[in-house]
Motif scaffolding. Structure first.
Motif, short mmCIF file in Angstrom:
data_model
loop_
_atom_site.label_atom_id
_atom_site.label_comp_id
_atom_site.label_asym_id
_atom_site.label_seq_id
_atom_site.Cartn_x
_atom_site.Cartn_y
_atom_site.Cartn_z
N UNK A 15 8.06 -25.24 1.04
CA UNK A 15 7.54 -25.79 2.30
C UNK A 15 6.03 -26.02 2.20
N UNK A 16 5.33 -25.04 1.63
CA UNK A 16 3.88 -25.13 1.55
C UNK A 16 3.43 -26.21 0.57
N UNK A 17 4.23 -26.46 -0.49
CA UNK A 17 3.90 -27.55 -1.41
C UNK A 17 3.92 -28.87 -0.66
N UNK A 18 4.92 -29.04 0.20
CA UNK A 18 4.97 -30.29 0.94
C UNK A 18 3.82 -30.36 1.95
N UNK A 19 3.43 -29.18 2.49
CA UNK A 19 2.25 -29.14 3.35
C UNK A 19 1.01 -29.58 2.58
N UNK A 20 0.92 -29.11 1.32
CA UNK A 20 -0.25 -29.42 0.50
C UNK A 20 -0.32 -30.90 0.15
N UNK A 21 0.82 -31.59 0.27
CA UNK A 21 0.78 -33.03 -0.04
C UNK A 21 -0.06 -33.80 0.98
#
Lengths: 445, 445
Positions: B287-293
């Motif tokens: 989830x946080x990786x997609x946030x970081x995008x």
């Protein structure tokens, strides 16, 4: 609660003793103390003064520490001394430590000799030790006493002791010989000797041990109270379960704050001064900025790579963030497990092996998650670089996060210093090096 | 501990009852339980079988839950039923919940009717509720009893009750009328009526309330045990202080894990399976990786700025890291203060105002710390951009970190979900936008 406050307000305005005292039939001392916390010290003083001395001491002991000190500061010398005599020994010592030099000098002469010495001793232990949270109001028995005598003695002492449910058997030198519970005394025949009833496998701590350690023992053995001894095994106090529970909760709060790189606060977060809040946060923030400069230096080293492939920067926050996140997870798990005693320093290698597998699995999953984004934004080469980097960065972050608390523990530092921000900063540096290093190699720069 | 384990080992090899039983003189049940945890279930069974039934039940109750279930699985039906009858009601119910369907069916017929019903009821409450950690082994009195009768009754019941130090006064419908402590009973004259002694301002929780709430009440009122009532105010159980302490520590562990974006684990971290550990960590990481995008998208938007001033990238980890760190600090402070009840949802605006000041002070300090590095690496323009960005990023991070726990609380979610990694990811996005946005403006791109 609002109703209680209204009642107190009315009692204050009309100086109405009966109304005030009637609150005791409806509310617990803890609630009255909490409600009084909303009043100014100069309003709280006349209110608590209307209670009888015994009730006043109880209500007073439930006021927050800052208010206790302020109200005490407004009290007449003999009133304060009377209150002091009626307070529990451990709470009295805490209050004494919160008073200023002048107030202390004022209160001491009003106390009996024995109380004065007890107070001096109890207030002398360093904050955070078992000595600092113990009380001297415990009940003792002798080995040769009969149960009938023991019960009679306990009945006499009950009003002044913090607990009579757990009693301590001591010899002529006050050395701890055993423990007997009131339940055991009640169930035994009156002409049994205490010696026959007492348990001799006694758990205790020394005055210098940490309150965390005392709380752990109480929790492990389900004790009502834990005896505290001095360096020659003389019984000097007990830590009761309620104070141990407070200590455990405070400890958890401190660890939670440390895990986010905040220093130990002197007060609760809603009452602490802005300056103190700033001071306890800025140190780590500045240290971490200088840590982050290593990431900057890594980036500077690869400036040519970046200049020729600016698209690489797109993935930078995502990659270094992931390493930091995985590392924070591992660190938080270990810090807490070390604090509760679920794992100890010898478990590191076993846990490291497990983390190797978990970290690899996490890295592979994350690599898969970002691969297509990599293809879309930079083509197959960039996708491969990003995916490979992700695996290594997440794995390294996880292993660093797992190991740092153990390393700190070995260096006799608090494992909780391995905070999320610290682990993330370390993971950032390795992330930058892995990512741009790999990119330089693959892109042939 | 090593010595105890050696003794157990010897007792196992020689099937030596006297040696085994002698460990009870030297060690506490909790330690024997802990030492047994190192043995295989098929070794632990013969060992505990050598104890007398009463001692066996006590040792057994100190085994870790997974071992209890395994050992129970190896026991003969009548032996297991006998053990069940002697265990504390709450521990029996916990074990019952850990058994499989077949084992449950095996153990029920061996129990007395009353025990069976008690077991069914206690094991029916959802995990995490007060009902799930309460016991039905409490002592009750009637209002009209004389103290002499009450004491006689308590003496009779003492062996089967978890505590006799706190007793509960009930009416004909088992509704809770008041509480009396054993200390009060002992101090009263024998012909006093219980009615005259009992405290009627009774604190209680319902079976459905959280164990966290029960622990909070016990801590607030310094109780030995907290009565638990059903929807019609009938007394159905008590939560004792030792179970409340365990609940408070478990709660703190869960919050510590959540604060690093780890889901609630079924087991302690040293025993949980690798798959479970992976599962509870990967969700948030992805989830946080997609946030970081979003951060990546921000960077893509400013690609031209970056391409013409690659030196700007040097400061990226440092700036976004600082926002995340300051935000993590604020979030951790608020999550913990909300959990302990030091602050509540109405305090947000007051705390926001304070954080505005603290965040600004932190930002200014950090800006000063990086200014000279900015001059050195990129000249006065870059230094100004970096310093200005730092102030804004740290301030925004702090305010987001402070507010997110309150927002989650308002949305009826656990404030602890406002983890360091989540706050850092949000701070990263705003950091990228502020930094490169400001750079584009100042550098006129």
């Amino acid at each position: 609660m609002a109703q209680l406050q209204q009642k107190l307000e009315l009692a204050l305005v009309n100086l109405d003793k009966p109304t005030l005292r009637s609150t005791l039939d409806e509310y617990h001392f803890a609630d009255i103390g909490q409600a009084l916390a909303e009043f100014e010290p100069k309003e709280a003083l006349p209110l608590i003064s209307m209670f009888s001395l015994g009730d006043r001491a109880k209500v007073f002991s439930y006021l927050p520490p800052y208010l206790q000190a302020d109200v005490a500061g407004l009290m007449k010398r003999h009133k304060l001394a009377a209150l002091f005599s009626r307070m529990d020994a451990d709470e009295r010592a805490d209050l004494y430590n919160d008073l200023d030099e002048e107030q202390r000098a004022m209160v001491l002469p009003g106390l009996a000799q024995a109380e004065r010495e007890d107070l001096r001793k109890l207030s002398s232990y360093a904050e955070g030790t078992a000595g600092a949270i113990m009380t001297s109001d415990y009940a003792t028995l002798k080995e040769h006493w009969l149960v009938s005598r023991a019960l009679k003695q306990l009945r006499l002492e009950a009003p002044d002791k913090e607990t009579i449910y757990q009693t301590y058997v001591i010899d002529g030198q006050r050395r701890l010989r055993g423990t007997v519970s009131l339940r055991e005394l009640i169930l035994a025949s009156p002409d049994t000797q205490v010696r026959e009833l007492m348990r001799t496998e006694v758990v205790s701590v020394t005055v210098e041990e940490s309150q965390e350690q005392a709380a752990k023992q109480i929790r492990h053995y389900d004790l009502l109270a834990l005896p505290v001894v001095d360096e020659v095994q003389k019984l000097v106090g007990i830590v009761t379960y309620d104070d141990a529970m407070d200590a455990a909760v405070e400890e958890a709060t401190e660890d939670a704050q440390k895990s986010a790189s905040v220093g130990k606060l002197d007060e609760t977060v809603d009452r602490v001064s802005i300056w103190e809040l700033y001071r306890k946060r800025v140190m780590w923030l500045v240290l971490l900025v200088f840590g982050a400069m290593f990431s900057g230096a890594g980036i500077a080293h690869f400036e040519d790579t970046i200049a020729s492939h600016v698209a690489l920067v797109f993935f930078l926050p995502l990659l270094i963030g992931s390493g930091g996140n995985a590392g924070s997870q591992a660190a938080a798990l270990m810090v807490r497990a070390l604090a509760t005693g679920e794992v100890d320093k010898n478990d590191w290698s076993k846990l490291f092996a497990r983390e190797l597998l978990v970290g690899l699995a996490l890295g592979l999953t994350m690599a898969a998650a970002v691969y297509s984004v990599g293809v879309f934004r930079g083509g197959p080469d960039v996708a491969m670089i990003v995916s490979m980097s992700m695996i290594i960065i997440v794995l390294v972050g996880s292993l660093v996060g797992l190991s740092l608390p153990f390393l700190l523990n070995k260096m006799k530092m608090d494992p909780a210093t391995a905070s999320g921000p610290l682990v993330a900063t370390i993971a950032d540096v390795s992330g930058v090096l892995v990512y741009f290093g790999l990119a330089s190699m693959v892109l042939g720069l």
